[in-house]
Design a protein around this motif. Structure first.
Motif, PDB file in Angstrom:
ATOM      1  N   ALA A 135     -11.751  -6.089 -88.286  1.00 17.25           N
ATOM      2  CA  ALA A 135     -11.388  -6.908 -89.437  1.00 17.25           C
ATOM      3  C   ALA A 135     -10.836  -6.051 -90.571  1.00 17.25           C
ATOM      4  O   ALA A 135      -9.873  -6.439 -91.249  1.00 17.25           O
ATOM      5  CB  ALA A 135     -12.608  -7.708 -89.913  1.00 17.25           C
ATOM      6  N   ALA A 136     -11.431  -4.860 -90.776  1.00 15.23           N
ATOM      7  CA  ALA A 136     -10.933  -3.948 -91.808  1.00 15.23           C
ATOM      8  C   ALA A 136      -9.503  -3.504 -91.488  1.00 15.23           C
ATOM      9  O   ALA A 136      -8.672  -3.337 -92.397  1.00 15.23           O
ATOM     10  CB  ALA A 136     -11.855  -2.748 -91.925  1.00 15.23           C
ATOM     11  N   ARG A 137      -9.218  -3.335 -90.204  1.00 13.22           N
ATOM     12  CA  ARG A 137      -7.864  -2.914 -89.816  1.00 13.22           C
ATOM     13  C   ARG A 137      -6.830  -3.994 -90.104  1.00 13.22           C
ATOM     14  O   ARG A 137      -5.665  -3.695 -90.371  1.00 13.22           O
ATOM     15  CB  ARG A 137      -7.858  -2.525 -88.336  1.00 13.22           C
ATOM     16  CG  ARG A 137      -8.650  -1.253 -88.055  1.00 13.22           C
ATOM     17  CD  ARG A 137      -8.567  -0.809 -86.597  1.00 13.22           C
ATOM     18  NE  ARG A 137      -9.581   0.213 -86.334  1.00 13.22           N
ATOM     19  CZ  ARG A 137     -10.663   0.035 -85.581  1.00 13.22           C
ATOM     20  NH1 ARG A 137     -10.846  -1.126 -84.969  1.00 13.22           N
ATOM     21  NH2 ARG A 137     -11.539   1.010 -85.413  1.00 13.22           N
ATOM     22  N   THR A 138      -7.232  -5.249 -90.065  1.00 14.77           N
ATOM     23  CA  THR A 138      -6.284  -6.321 -90.387  1.00 14.77           C
ATOM     24  C   THR A 138      -5.859  -6.284 -91.847  1.00 14.77           C
ATOM     25  O   THR A 138      -4.830  -6.862 -92.217  1.00 14.77           O
ATOM     26  CB  THR A 138      -6.875  -7.714 -90.073  1.00 14.77           C
ATOM     27  OG1 THR A 138      -7.950  -8.003 -90.983  1.00 14.77           O
ATOM     28  CG2 THR A 138      -7.350  -7.804 -88.641  1.00 14.77           C
ATOM     29  N   LEU A 139      -6.645  -5.608 -92.684  1.00 15.91           N
ATOM     30  CA  LEU A 139      -6.284  -5.437 -94.091  1.00 15.91           C
ATOM     31  C   LEU A 139      -5.411  -4.213 -94.297  1.00 15.91           C
ATOM     32  O   LEU A 139      -4.975  -3.946 -95.424  1.00 15.91           O
ATOM     33  CB  LEU A 139      -7.538  -5.321 -94.962  1.00 15.91           C
ATOM     34  CG  LEU A 139      -8.577  -6.431 -94.877  1.00 15.91           C
ATOM     35  CD1 LEU A 139      -9.696  -6.197 -95.897  1.00 15.91           C
ATOM     36  CD2 LEU A 139      -7.944  -7.798 -95.087  1.00 15.91           C
ATOM     37  N   GLY A 140      -5.182  -3.438 -93.217  1.00 16.67           N
ATOM     38  CA  GLY A 140      -4.334  -2.253 -93.306  1.00 16.67           C
ATOM     39  C   GLY A 140      -5.088  -0.949 -93.278  1.00 16.67           C
ATOM     40  O   GLY A 140      -4.477   0.126 -93.289  1.00 16.67           O
ATOM     41  N   CYS A 141      -6.441  -0.998 -93.225  1.00 15.41           N
ATOM     42  CA  CYS A 141      -7.239   0.230 -93.265  1.00 15.41           C
ATOM     43  C   CYS A 141      -7.107   0.999 -91.950  1.00 15.41           C
ATOM     44  O   CYS A 141      -7.453   0.473 -90.885  1.00 15.41           O
ATOM     45  CB  CYS A 141      -8.702  -0.090 -93.531  1.00 15.41           C
ATOM     46  SG  CYS A 141      -9.749   1.366 -93.674  1.00 15.41           S
ATOM     47  N   PRO A 142      -6.647   2.279 -91.978  1.00 20.91           N
ATOM     48  CA  PRO A 142      -6.463   3.043 -90.746  1.00 20.91           C
ATOM     49  C   PRO A 142      -7.665   3.898 -90.363  1.00 20.91           C
ATOM     50  O   PRO A 142      -7.649   4.555 -89.316  1.00 20.91           O
ATOM     51  CB  PRO A 142      -5.278   3.944 -91.102  1.00 20.91           C
ATOM     52  CG  PRO A 142      -5.483   4.243 -92.561  1.00 20.91           C
ATOM     53  CD  PRO A 142      -6.117   2.990 -93.155  1.00 20.91           C
ATOM     54  N   LEU A 143      -8.698   3.915 -91.192  1.00 16.26           N
ATOM     55  CA  LEU A 143      -9.819   4.828 -90.966  1.00 16.26           C
ATOM     56  C   LEU A 143     -10.610   4.446 -89.723  1.00 16.26           C
ATOM     57  O   LEU A 143     -10.838   3.257 -89.470  1.00 16.26           O
ATOM     58  CB  LEU A 143     -10.754   4.832 -92.181  1.00 16.26           C
ATOM     59  CG  LEU A 143     -10.131   5.278 -93.510  1.00 16.26           C
ATOM     60  CD1 LEU A 143     -11.134   5.128 -94.642  1.00 16.26           C
ATOM     61  CD2 LEU A 143      -9.645   6.717 -93.421  1.00 16.26           C
ATOM     62  N   PRO A 144     -11.066   5.434 -88.932  1.00 15.87           N
ATOM     63  CA  PRO A 144     -11.823   5.119 -87.713  1.00 15.87           C
ATOM     64  C   PRO A 144     -13.183   4.497 -87.995  1.00 15.87           C
ATOM     65  O   PRO A 144     -13.682   3.696 -87.205  1.00 15.87           O
ATOM     66  CB  PRO A 144     -11.961   6.479 -87.020  1.00 15.87           C
ATOM     67  CG  PRO A 144     -11.779   7.493 -88.104  1.00 15.87           C
ATOM     68  CD  PRO A 144     -10.832   6.879 -89.081  1.00 15.87           C
ATOM     69  N   ALA A 145     -13.815   4.887 -89.105  1.00 17.53           N
ATOM     70  CA  ALA A 145     -15.130   4.343 -89.477  1.00 17.53           C
ATOM     71  C   ALA A 145     -15.100   3.998 -90.967  1.00 17.53           C
ATOM     72  O   ALA A 145     -15.701   4.682 -91.794  1.00 17.53           O
ATOM     73  CB  ALA A 145     -16.238   5.352 -89.178  1.00 17.53           C
TER      74      ALA A 145
END
Length: 587
Positions: free
Chosen positions: A540-550
């Motif tokens: 879900a965080a990645r859908t906001l654009g966040c590329p971080l693994p954790a």
């Protein structure tokens, strides 16, 4: 502690007067004392090793044919915070024990900052039922940064002395340089109480070198887990400190440190392994301390040296080598059976003489205890949180102003101190989403002050929405990062409603959430359920654009007021090395 009955039983079993409980037949014993590997049998009575003699035939109630598999001592994590796994102690067993870790040295500072000594006792109530061992590094910093943060509880000298007397305690938990370099009597008293009990003092000396490090070590500090390069590692070894080579989720230090050790032919005797903070999903996918061993060996570290770091070196450091860290007579029977020394993946894990994991799965039941209701009600707001709670008013009447920015460092918990110009509208400083300059906030959650600290961060990569988390080291107020104040308020209020957890918000709606009821830090659910939820949160965080693994692990550390160069608490932005609050706007 060994009792008279245990000693007598072990001796009589070795003399053949009573049968052993278990024989591991035909193993290749990895002897970490002699640095040899040789063929033998291992005999166990109750929870202790009776004999490793190759030329002896004792009676045993059960025989496990090992067919030449390697027998390794159970692995030791010398410093970790299990709360960071988001799992209860019981659920942690399912992901950690099959990887071969049978002893963890735990600093319970997270639950202690939330709930004090009562919180620590609550976490220990399941200890006797766990298929692994917890040794307690007694939290020295509750709060971590007095005057710079609000916590739910305080552990003073008297409380620390009481916990140091518990049989489970092995050390004073990590203590940062500010407590010594600023000559704070309370912490020196805690160190003195620890040394008087012949226990070690754990360090946290990130970024310190030269005379500052000498003064720090002179107080009685025994080790450090915060080295990020070989120069720091060598400086600590020279001063008689052990170095905990850390490989966690956001703190990937092993490769750089061990490469430096090999390049400079440094002795390995003063090196040990830890994870510090590692998410449960990465423990299951990569491994735990066995991952540290495997990665070190892949880099070129001799297997025996890596194995000693994970076992006997660690046991000697904590002065428990008479019980742990080797497969030798009289020691507790913590044993791993593995097929390949280049890839340590246990076929079986034996804890205190009992098989507890096989083929990567826990083979014993470890149901959760019933946690008290009071520890599930730890989030209280003194005042209502709205979008206006995160407004940063400018001191200038200009259209732009320069602000201090926390800049993330890749795979590290340290950060850089940046400065950038941001636009000012109607007297309020705004984000610069296109430049990845986002609003960061910490909201006090113990109902004491109602404080909201706000700053700016670079490195999360969000294009929209907000992330919020009730775990923010070490004070564990609610931390939130976002592209707009409205979504940040939605996220923080959702955590209040859940009484702890993780939240992803997009355009005013919660699109993913995960509840952490135990102190706002840990889930009551099983490991499988938690791992599934964590993956959903990361996606879900990645859908906001966040590329971080954790991303949530990174979010939990970014507010630390003791890790350079900047931190953020409910009281405001912190200059870590100067140990003081500073303005968001740069001078």
């Amino acid at each position: 502690m060994r009792t008279f009955e245990e000693i007598k039983t072990t001796v009589e079993a070795g003399l053949g007067r009573i049968p052993c409980d278990l024989k591991l037949e035909n193993v290749q014993l990895v002897n970490v004392y002699s640095a040899e590997i040789y063929s033998t049998d291992i005999y166990i009575k109750d929870k202790r090793i009776v004999s490793i003699e190759p030329n002896i035939d004792l009676a045993a109630k059960e025989v496990i044919p090992c067919q030449g598999q390697y027998a390794l001592p159970g692995l030791i994590d010398t410093h970790m915070h299990f709360e960071s796994t988001l799992l209860s102690p019981e659920a942690l067993a399912a992901v950690m024990v099959p990887q071969g870790t049978t002893t963890i040295c735990v600093d319970l500072m997270e639950i202690a900052n939330v709930a004090g000594a009562a919180g620590i006792k609550t976490m220990l109530q399941s200890m006797s039922r766990l298929p692994y061992r917890m040794l307690i590094e007694v939290s020295s910093r509750v709060p971590t940064a007095p005057g710079l943060e609000t916590t739910g509880a305080v552990l003073g000298v008297a409380e620390v002395e009481e916990i140091l007397n518990w049989e489970e305690s092995c050390s004073l938990g990590e203590i940062d340089p500010s407590k010594i370099l600023f000559v704070q009597d309370e912490y020196l008293q805690k160190i003195a109480a620890t040394l008087a009990r012949r226990k070690v003092v754990n360090g946290h000396a990130i970024g310190r070198l030269a005379q500052e490090l000498n003064v720090y070590a002179s107080a009685g500090i025994s080790d450090d887990h915060e080295c990020v390069d070989y120069e720091e590692l060598l400086a600590r070894i020279r001063l008689g400190m052990k170095v905990m080579v850390r490989e966690g989720s956001t703190e990937r230090n092993l490769e750089k440190l061990m490469t430096g050790v090999m390049a400079n032919s440094l002795d390995y005797d003063n090196l040990i392994f830890c994870t510090d903070d590692k998410h449960a999903s990465e423990i299951r996918e990569e491994g735990h301390i066995n991952y540290n061993i495997n990665k070190a060996v892949a880099l070129g570290v001799p297997f025996m040296k890596a194995m000693q770091m994970a076992t006997i070196n660690a046991a000697k450091h904590f002065r428990v080598e008479d019980e742990l860290g080797s497969i030798t007579p009289g020691r507790l029977a913590d044993i791993l059976l593995v097929k390949d020394l280049q890839d340590v993946k246990p076929v079986k894990v034996i804890f205190e003489g009992k098989v507890v994991a096989e083929a990567g799965k826990l083979s014993v039941e470890c149901p959760p205890v019933q946690y008290p209701q009071w520890i599930k009600e730890s989030v209280t707001f003194k005042q209502t949180i709205t979008a206006q709670s995160f407004a940063v008013k400018a001191k200038t009447n200009q259209a732009k102003t320069t602000v201090n920015v926390i800049e993330l460092c890749d795979e590290q918990i340290i950060n850089e101190w940046g400065r950038t110009e941001l636009a000012v509208e109607h007297g309020v400083i705004g984000n610069a989403v296109a430049q990845d300059i986002l609003k960061l906030a910490v909201v006090e959650r113990y109902g004491k002050t109602g404080g909201v600290g706000v700053g700016f961060v670079k490195g999360f990569g969000l294009k929209k929405g907000a992330l919020a988390f009730s775990t923010s080291h070490d004070h564990h107020n609610i931390v939130c990062v976002g592209t707009n104040d409205a979504d940040m308020a939605v996220g923080v209020n959702a955590i209040h409603e859940m009484q702890g957890g993780l939240v992803v918000v997009d355009n005013g709606k919660v699109i993913a959430k995960m509840q952490l009821l135990i102190g706002g830090l840990m889930s009551e659910k099983s490991a499988d359920e938690v791992l599934e939820e964590i993956e959903a949160m990361n996606m879900a965080a990645r859908t906001l654009g966040c590329p971080l693994p954790a991303p949530f692990m990174t979010l939990s550390f970014i507010s630390l007021p003791t890790v350079p160069k900047l931190g953020l608490t409910d009281k405001g932005l912190v200059d870590v090395l100067a140990h003081k609050l500073i303005a968001v706007e740069a001078d």
